[in-house]
Each structure stands twice: as structure tokens, then as C-alpha cells.
Design a protein around this motif. Sequence first.
Motif, short mmCIF file in Angstrom:
data_model
loop_
_atom_site.label_atom_id
_atom_site.label_comp_id
_atom_site.label_asym_id
_atom_site.label_seq_id
_atom_site.Cartn_x
_atom_site.Cartn_y
_atom_site.Cartn_z
N ARG A 116 0.85 -1.18 0.00
CA ARG A 116 0.00 0.00 0.00
C ARG A 116 0.88 1.23 0.00
NH1 ARG A 116 -1.19 2.18 5.25
NH2 ARG A 116 -3.19 2.88 4.43
N ASP A 117 0.31 2.34 -0.48
CA ASP A 117 1.08 3.57 -0.55
C ASP A 117 1.27 4.20 0.82
OD1 ASP A 117 -0.54 4.57 -3.68
OD2 ASP A 117 1.13 3.21 -3.27
N GLY A 118 0.34 4.00 1.72
CA GLY A 118 0.43 4.61 3.04
C GLY A 118 1.59 4.06 3.83
N TYR A 119 2.02 4.81 4.86
CA TYR A 119 3.18 4.38 5.64
C TYR A 119 2.81 3.68 6.93
CZ TYR A 119 2.45 8.71 8.30
OH TYR A 119 1.92 9.72 9.05
N ILE A 120 1.54 3.57 7.22
CA ILE A 120 1.11 2.91 8.45
C ILE A 120 0.86 1.44 8.17
CG2 ILE A 120 -0.67 2.78 10.22
CD1 ILE A 120 -1.10 5.76 9.83
N CYS A 121 1.39 0.58 9.05
CA CYS A 121 1.12 -0.85 8.95
C CYS A 121 -0.29 -1.13 9.43
CB CYS A 121 2.12 -1.62 9.82
SG CYS A 121 3.67 -1.98 9.00
N LEU A 122 -1.02 -1.88 8.65
CA LEU A 122 -2.39 -2.26 8.99
C LEU A 122 -2.50 -3.77 8.89
CD1 LEU A 122 -4.27 0.45 6.90
CD2 LEU A 122 -3.88 0.45 9.36
N LEU A 123 -2.86 -4.39 10.02
CA LEU A 123 -2.94 -5.86 10.05
C LEU A 123 -4.23 -6.36 10.68
CD1 LEU A 123 0.69 -6.78 11.21
CD2 LEU A 123 -0.26 -7.01 8.91
N GLY A 124 -5.09 -5.46 11.12
CA GLY A 124 -6.30 -5.88 11.81
C GLY A 124 -7.32 -6.49 10.88
N PRO A 125 -8.46 -6.91 11.43
CA PRO A 125 -9.53 -7.52 10.61
C PRO A 125 -9.96 -6.60 9.48
CG PRO A 125 -9.96 -7.82 12.94
CD PRO A 125 -8.79 -6.87 12.85
N ARG A 126 -10.09 -7.16 8.31
CA ARG A 126 -10.59 -6.45 7.12
C ARG A 126 -9.67 -5.33 6.66
NH1 ARG A 126 -14.62 -8.02 10.18
NH2 ARG A 126 -14.67 -6.12 11.43
N THR A 127 -8.43 -5.27 7.15
CA THR A 127 -7.51 -4.24 6.67
C THR A 127 -6.92 -4.62 5.32
OG1 THR A 127 -5.71 -5.22 7.94
CG2 THR A 127 -6.92 -3.39 8.95
N ASP A 128 -7.17 -5.85 4.87
CA ASP A 128 -6.64 -6.20 3.55
C ASP A 128 -7.23 -5.31 2.47
OD1 ASP A 128 -8.55 -9.33 3.12
OD2 ASP A 128 -9.07 -7.42 4.04
N ASP A 129 -8.39 -4.72 2.73
CA ASP A 129 -8.98 -3.79 1.76
C ASP A 129 -8.14 -2.54 1.57
OD1 ASP A 129 -12.48 -4.40 2.68
OD2 ASP A 129 -11.08 -5.50 1.40
N MET A 130 -7.25 -2.27 2.53
CA MET A 130 -6.43 -1.07 2.47
C MET A 130 -5.17 -1.27 1.64
SD MET A 130 -8.36 0.85 4.19
CE MET A 130 -7.33 2.30 4.37
N TYR A 131 -4.96 -2.47 1.14
CA TYR A 131 -3.78 -2.75 0.34
C TYR A 131 -4.16 -2.79 -1.13
CZ TYR A 131 -1.24 -3.57 4.61
OH TYR A 131 -0.64 -3.40 5.85
N ASP A 132 -3.37 -2.16 -1.95
CA ASP A 132 -3.72 -1.96 -3.35
C ASP A 132 -3.12 -3.01 -4.28
OD1 ASP A 132 -3.03 1.31 -2.38
OD2 ASP A 132 -5.06 0.60 -2.84
N TYR A 133 -2.05 -3.64 -3.85
CA TYR A 133 -1.33 -4.57 -4.72
C TYR A 133 -1.14 -5.89 -3.97
CZ TYR A 133 -0.16 -0.01 -6.67
OH TYR A 133 -0.24 1.27 -7.17
N TRP A 134 -1.35 -6.98 -4.71
CA TRP A 134 -1.28 -8.31 -4.10
C TRP A 134 -0.52 -9.28 -4.98
CZ3 TRP A 134 -3.32 -9.78 0.63
CH2 TRP A 134 -4.09 -8.83 1.29
N GLY A 135 0.16 -10.19 -4.31
CA GLY A 135 0.77 -11.29 -5.04
C GLY A 135 -0.20 -12.43 -5.22
#
Length: 129
Positions: A101-120
Motif C-alpha cells: 500500500r502507498d500509506g506508511y502505516i502498517c495495517l494488520l487488523g480484521p478487514r484491513t486487507d482492503d487497504m492494500y492496493d497490490y497483491w501477489g
Amino acid sequence: QVQLVESGGDLVQPGGSLKLSCAVSDSTFTLEDHTIAWFRQPPGKEREGVSCINRKDGNTDYKNSAEGRFTISRDITKNTVYLQMNTLKPEDTAVYYCAARDGYICLLGPRTDDMYDYWGQGTQVTVSS
């Protein structure tokens, strides 16, 4: 199109170790500009956060399930993020994904996967005797 390519998944016995890699295909898509996280999806369960390394200063974060056993790191020169997993347990069995994700904050909580833009595409880790 930026690609995140995971590798390193395998079948391993309980107590064993694996090192996963997440390589970014585009050299202009740098780890200093993107926060990278590892998620996993166990069989029949929702995807969950595991660990994260932020773009700003390389600070790391871990979910309780990974704390003390897993280590996330990055090699900026190789544009690659790693997840060293030790003392593996059967409950670590899952498909492991890296995400950015472009943001600099780590997000790992429930449903935070929506905050990531690129996936393998994911890599399978199976812990079994």
C-alpha cells in the motif's frame, strides 16, 4: 502493471522453518515508497494479517500469532521483502500473500486487507508431520 511475486512456500514438519520472499517486479515501485505486509489464508478461513514493514523507516509489526516466531525484513537493493518463519505449527498452514500500500502505516487488523492496493498470487505453506 506492478507484480508482487511470492516464493518459498513448502511442506515442512512442525518445529521447522521457512523463509518466504516477496519480490517486486517493477524497479520504480520501491519499498521506500510502499508499506509491505504479509497476510495468510488458512483453509476454510478468512484472510488474516501476519506481519508488516512500513515504508517510512522500516519499522515492523506482528500479529500475536507471529510474534516471537516470525521476522519480517526487506532488502531495498533487491526490492524484496522476506518473512522468516521459525518454530512452525500446523495452525500456520495457509496460503501466504504479500501486499503493498502507498500509506506508511502498517495495517494488520480484521478487514484491513482492503487497504492494500497490490497483491501477489500467494504461496502455499503446509506444516504437517
